[in-house]
Motif scaffolding. Sequence first.
Motif, PDB file in Angstrom:
ATOM      1  N   GLY A   3     -30.956 -22.133  34.501  1.00  0.00           N
ATOM      2  CA  GLY A   3     -32.001 -23.075  34.107  1.00  0.00           C
ATOM      3  C   GLY A   3     -31.723 -23.831  32.821  1.00  0.00           C
ATOM      4  O   GLY A   3     -32.602 -24.489  32.288  1.00  0.00           O
ATOM      5  N   LEU A   4     -30.519 -23.730  32.289  1.00  0.00           N
ATOM      6  CA  LEU A   4     -30.182 -24.473  31.065  1.00  0.00           C
ATOM      7  C   LEU A   4     -29.437 -25.756  31.439  1.00  0.00           C
ATOM      8  O   LEU A   4     -28.304 -25.975  31.018  1.00  0.00           O
ATOM      9  N   GLU A   5     -30.104 -26.610  32.227  1.00  0.00           N
ATOM     10  CA  GLU A   5     -29.408 -27.790  32.741  1.00  0.00           C
ATOM     11  C   GLU A   5     -29.013 -28.751  31.637  1.00  0.00           C
ATOM     12  O   GLU A   5     -28.001 -29.428  31.728  1.00  0.00           O
ATOM     13  N   ASN A   6     -29.832 -28.809  30.590  1.00  0.00           N
ATOM     14  CA  ASN A   6     -29.626 -29.855  29.587  1.00  0.00           C
ATOM     15  C   ASN A   6     -28.942 -29.379  28.328  1.00  0.00           C
ATOM     16  O   ASN A   6     -28.868 -30.101  27.353  1.00  0.00           O
ATOM     17  N   ILE A   7     -28.447 -28.177  28.341  1.00  0.00           N
ATOM     18  CA  ILE A   7     -27.859 -27.660  27.101  1.00  0.00           C
ATOM     19  C   ILE A   7     -26.491 -28.291  26.841  1.00  0.00           C
ATOM     20  O   ILE A   7     -25.734 -28.586  27.773  1.00  0.00           O
ATOM     21  N   LEU A   8     -26.220 -28.531  25.559  1.00  0.00           N
ATOM     22  CA  LEU A   8     -24.911 -29.051  25.173  1.00  0.00           C
ATOM     23  C   LEU A   8     -23.949 -27.889  24.995  1.00  0.00           C
ATOM     24  O   LEU A   8     -24.324 -26.845  24.448  1.00  0.00           O
ATOM     25  N   LEU A   9     -22.716 -28.050  25.484  1.00  0.00           N
ATOM     26  CA  LEU A   9     -21.687 -27.035  25.296  1.00  0.00           C
ATOM     27  C   LEU A   9     -20.549 -27.616  24.473  1.00  0.00           C
ATOM     28  O   LEU A   9     -19.919 -28.585  24.874  1.00  0.00           O
ATOM     29  N   TYR A  10     -20.345 -26.996  23.288  1.00  0.00           N
ATOM     30  CA  TYR A  10     -19.228 -27.393  22.434  1.00  0.00           C
ATOM     31  C   TYR A  10     -18.227 -26.255  22.414  1.00  0.00           C
ATOM     32  O   TYR A  10     -18.610 -25.088  22.364  1.00  0.00           O
ATOM     33  N   VAL A  11     -16.947 -26.582  22.426  1.00  0.00           N
ATOM     34  CA  VAL A  11     -15.935 -25.537  22.364  1.00  0.00           C
ATOM     35  C   VAL A  11     -14.833 -25.960  21.395  1.00  0.00           C
ATOM     36  O   VAL A  11     -14.531 -27.152  21.274  1.00  0.00           O
ATOM     37  N   GLY A  12     -14.299 -24.977  20.664  1.00  0.00           N
ATOM     38  CA  GLY A  12     -13.236 -25.322  19.723  1.00  0.00           C
ATOM     39  C   GLY A  12     -12.360 -24.143  19.363  1.00  0.00           C
ATOM     40  O   GLY A  12     -12.735 -22.991  19.571  1.00  0.00           O
ATOM     41  N   GLY A  13     -11.162 -24.460  18.859  1.00  0.00           N
ATOM     42  CA  GLY A  13     -10.235 -23.410  18.429  1.00  0.00           C
ATOM     43  C   GLY A  13      -8.852 -23.607  19.005  1.00  0.00           C
ATOM     44  O   GLY A  13      -8.479 -24.712  19.388  1.00  0.00           O
ATOM     45  N   ASN A  14      -8.099 -22.508  19.062  1.00  0.00           N
ATOM     46  CA  ASN A  14      -6.803 -22.530  19.755  1.00  0.00           C
ATOM     47  C   ASN A  14      -7.071 -22.209  21.214  1.00  0.00           C
ATOM     48  O   ASN A  14      -7.026 -21.051  21.612  1.00  0.00           O
ATOM     49  N   LEU A  15      -7.371 -23.239  21.988  1.00  0.00           N
ATOM     50  CA  LEU A  15      -7.952 -22.971  23.299  1.00  0.00           C
ATOM     51  C   LEU A  15      -6.954 -22.510  24.337  1.00  0.00           C
ATOM     52  O   LEU A  15      -7.288 -21.775  25.248  1.00  0.00           O
ATOM     53  N   VAL A  16      -5.698 -22.960  24.239  1.00  0.00           N
ATOM     54  CA  VAL A  16      -4.688 -22.481  25.191  1.00  0.00           C
ATOM     55  C   VAL A  16      -3.424 -22.090  24.432  1.00  0.00           C
ATOM     56  O   VAL A  16      -3.154 -22.575  23.339  1.00  0.00           O
ATOM     57  N   MET A  74     -14.274 -28.798  32.799  1.00  0.00           N
ATOM     58  CA  MET A  74     -15.035 -27.555  32.993  1.00  0.00           C
ATOM     59  C   MET A  74     -16.518 -27.707  32.679  1.00  0.00           C
ATOM     60  O   MET A  74     -17.295 -26.792  32.891  1.00  0.00           O
ATOM     61  N   GLY A  75     -16.885 -28.872  32.104  1.00  0.00           N
ATOM     62  CA  GLY A  75     -18.297 -29.116  31.834  1.00  0.00           C
ATOM     63  C   GLY A  75     -18.674 -29.027  30.370  1.00  0.00           C
ATOM     64  O   GLY A  75     -19.857 -29.058  30.023  1.00  0.00           O
ATOM     65  N   TYR A  76     -17.687 -28.915  29.474  1.00  0.00           N
ATOM     66  CA  TYR A  76     -17.995 -28.918  28.039  1.00  0.00           C
ATOM     67  C   TYR A  76     -18.198 -30.350  27.575  1.00  0.00           C
ATOM     68  O   TYR A  76     -17.542 -31.275  28.075  1.00  0.00           O
ATOM     69  N   ASP A  77     -19.144 -30.529  26.640  1.00  0.00           N
ATOM     70  CA  ASP A  77     -19.449 -31.884  26.193  1.00  0.00           C
ATOM     71  C   ASP A  77     -18.488 -32.349  25.109  1.00  0.00           C
ATOM     72  O   ASP A  77     -18.195 -33.533  25.016  1.00  0.00           O
ATOM     73  N   ARG A  78     -18.039 -31.419  24.253  1.00  0.00           N
ATOM     74  CA  ARG A  78     -17.091 -31.780  23.190  1.00  0.00           C
ATOM     75  C   ARG A  78     -16.052 -30.670  23.060  1.00  0.00           C
ATOM     76  O   ARG A  78     -16.388 -29.488  23.167  1.00  0.00           O
ATOM     77  N   VAL A  79     -14.807 -31.097  22.816  1.00  0.00           N
ATOM     78  CA  VAL A  79     -13.713 -30.145  22.689  1.00  0.00           C
ATOM     79  C   VAL A  79     -12.979 -30.402  21.374  1.00  0.00           C
ATOM     80  O   VAL A  79     -12.654 -31.553  21.068  1.00  0.00           O
ATOM     81  N   PHE A  80     -12.790 -29.341  20.587  1.00  0.00           N
ATOM     82  CA  PHE A  80     -12.160 -29.513  19.274  1.00  0.00           C
ATOM     83  C   PHE A  80     -10.946 -28.613  19.119  1.00  0.00           C
ATOM     84  O   PHE A  80     -10.918 -27.498  19.648  1.00  0.00           O
ATOM     85  N   GLY A  81      -9.973 -29.108  18.364  1.00  0.00           N
ATOM     86  CA  GLY A  81      -8.795 -28.306  18.052  1.00  0.00           C
ATOM     87  C   GLY A  81      -9.076 -27.401  16.869  1.00  0.00           C
ATOM     88  O   GLY A  81     -10.180 -27.389  16.323  1.00  0.00           O
ATOM     89  N   PRO A  82      -8.059 -26.649  16.437  1.00  0.00           N
ATOM     90  CA  PRO A  82      -8.262 -25.687  15.348  1.00  0.00           C
ATOM     91  C   PRO A  82      -8.456 -26.333  13.985  1.00  0.00           C
ATOM     92  O   PRO A  82      -8.957 -25.699  13.075  1.00  0.00           O
ATOM     93  N   ASP A  83      -8.089 -27.591  13.845  1.00  0.00           N
ATOM     94  CA  ASP A  83      -8.136 -28.208  12.511  1.00  0.00           C
ATOM     95  C   ASP A  83      -9.116 -29.375  12.449  1.00  0.00           C
ATOM     96  O   ASP A  83      -8.917 -30.322  11.710  1.00  0.00           O
ATOM     97  N   CYS A  84     -10.194 -29.300  13.228  1.00  0.00           N
ATOM     98  CA  CYS A  84     -11.134 -30.429  13.241  1.00  0.00           C
ATOM     99  C   CYS A  84     -11.978 -30.440  11.966  1.00  0.00           C
ATOM    100  O   CYS A  84     -12.151 -29.429  11.304  1.00  0.00           O
ATOM    101  N   GLU A  85     -12.531 -31.600  11.643  1.00  0.00           N
ATOM    102  CA  GLU A  85     -13.411 -31.734  10.487  1.00  0.00           C
ATOM    103  C   GLU A  85     -14.818 -31.329  10.898  1.00  0.00           C
ATOM    104  O   GLU A  85     -15.397 -31.896  11.832  1.00  0.00           O
ATOM    105  N   LEU A  86     -15.400 -30.377  10.181  1.00  0.00           N
ATOM    106  CA  LEU A  86     -16.723 -29.905  10.585  1.00  0.00           C
ATOM    107  C   LEU A  86     -17.809 -30.961  10.379  1.00  0.00           C
ATOM    108  O   LEU A  86     -18.777 -31.019  11.139  1.00  0.00           O
TER     109      LEU A  86
END
Lengths: 139, 506
Positions: free
Chosen positions: A80-93, A109-121
């Motif tokens: 039931g969390l249809e509208n939730i935002l999914l952010y993911v970051g790090g050393n993903l692979v 995969m359905g993530y809204d934003r993808v960040f590397g390990p050195d992104c600016e917060l």
Amino acid sequence: MINVVLGVIGFDCHSVGNKILEAFFVESGFKVTNLGVMVSQEEFIDAAIETDARVILVSSLYGHGEIDCAGLREKCIEKGLENILLYVGGNLVVGKTPPDEVERKFLKMGYDRVFGPDCELEKVVELLNGDLEAKKDCD
Amino acid sequence: MVTSRQKKIVTEKDFISVDIGSTWTKAARFVADNDHFILEKRSVVPTSVDYLPNGFFEALKQVDVNVGLQGNDQNLPPVFFSSSARGGLRVAVVGLVPEMTLHIARLAAFSAGARVCAAFPYRLNKRNIGQIEQEQPDILLLCGGTNGGNERYVRENSMALAASNFEGTIIYAGNNQVEDEIAEILAEKDLRFSENIMPDFGQLNLEPARSKIREVFLDRIVSGKGLDTLVTRFGIQPVPTPLAVFNLVEAIGKYRDDWQNFALIDMGGATTDFYSFSDSYHPDSGTVLKGVLEPKAKRTVEGDLGMRVSANSVLSLAESMFENELAQYDLKLNLMSEYIEKLNHNPSHLPDRKNANEMLFDQLLAKACINNAMLRHAGSVEEVFTTSGPVLAQRGKDLRKIDKIVGSGGYLAASDHILNSSVSLQQDSESSLKKPLFPTDFSYYVDADYLWPLLGNLAAAYPLQSANTAVASLKLKQNNHKIKVLNNPALVNGNCCSTITQGAHS
């Protein structure tokens, strides 16, 4: 106040970045529910339901991010969390996969934003505020 | 320490405690002596079901307290009393996520001495509402969402309840941001507000909801069957019997350094109550905790586990365990089914001591009740494999440090050997990777004189004396008893040490 759920997914024990993220998002005015390290998909979702979070922030440092993160979007929809935002970051692979390929993979995969390990917060928060604004109409 | 000497005159050092059970009313007169009570006299009389004060005063008379409903006696000693109230207040719990608010709501209801008759996660549908309307629990504990968290579910569930024929009391202990709205939606119902049972994620707040449940217990139960006249007469409110026992468990934990890890099993005809006092999670145990950190003092009640009224459901739960056990005595299961059928017709039946079969059947019933009650009370560990090697993930409460177990209630109070013989352990294949966190090395005591509920009545006002007297009143049955939790039934045969069976938990 906007509720966010934060955690390191799978069997990943990297806790330093997790603490930094918590401090940063609290300072940026969010209500942070930090689940810490070794968090399962189910735990992210349960916490997001109870706290009515608008976004789940998933970290992964140990290289197994792809298999750990797959299916979270589907489970969110199922719960039931249809509208939730999914952010993911790090050393993903593991290995030398180019960043844009990694991003493509996780967007698929359905993530809204993808960040590397050195992104600016600061940049992440800026994007998040924009995404939340855009999602307003869906709620 | 507990002695019994003749005395006719009741003095100002006396304390009277009465427990009104569904079948028996028990009373005891204690004298306070510094840090403990001395038992002067106790009595048991049948409960006068239609009008409770009759049995109450009869029990008092038998401990040399001659009072009636009328009178203006000045040296009447303080009277404390509890009532089991038809096996406890029935509470339905409504939460959001099963492992979070719903689980915490159950813990709150249990620790208030209530019986949980139904539990619903997420949204109440028509079938759920139908079940609530049919069961008409005394209380519905409505929870969900952290403060500032989810509002939708509690709002929608309130609307569904508002449109229902539910007549009991609703205690709202969910997201506090929507209290005003809930008050409007449920304006036609008997609605009370408590603090959120999970104000922040993973944070337990049981006490306010607990005391609300107790408040409702007093309002609803006291008015029936003459209890209100007792309240007026003695100027003191009754407590639910299980809450009295819970208070005693907490008092013992607080005042007895040698009782820091213990459990109490109270097994009756209809329910099995399991109390534990021990830290839920030990960081040095090498496990990672998942889910909520459960409280140090915890109570669970199993409404389908009991020696008489619930014997049928025990049979269906532990059928294959019974079959294996009986095979060792060349007995067939249908003999035991017939016995249970007999119990259904006559719940007050006690086996003839000379009837070896009936004694065995009761023993097996007791084992199934204890093992299943402990299985549901205890947490478990599961080995998960990670990149940095295997990790043990713990869910629920760790009972491994428990070094003392107390048996109470009719059957356990009377028998010596309940934890003493070997039982095969059956584990369904699905949970075979999960290992229950059972006590493994403990001493076993029995509350043979049924003093714990009576001391429980005094525990809130006199915790130190109650705790010391409760510990002193126990009879030690087995010292340093060891349990092995085995996964393979084949390993158990011929094993002389006892094993707590796992039953066929479905």
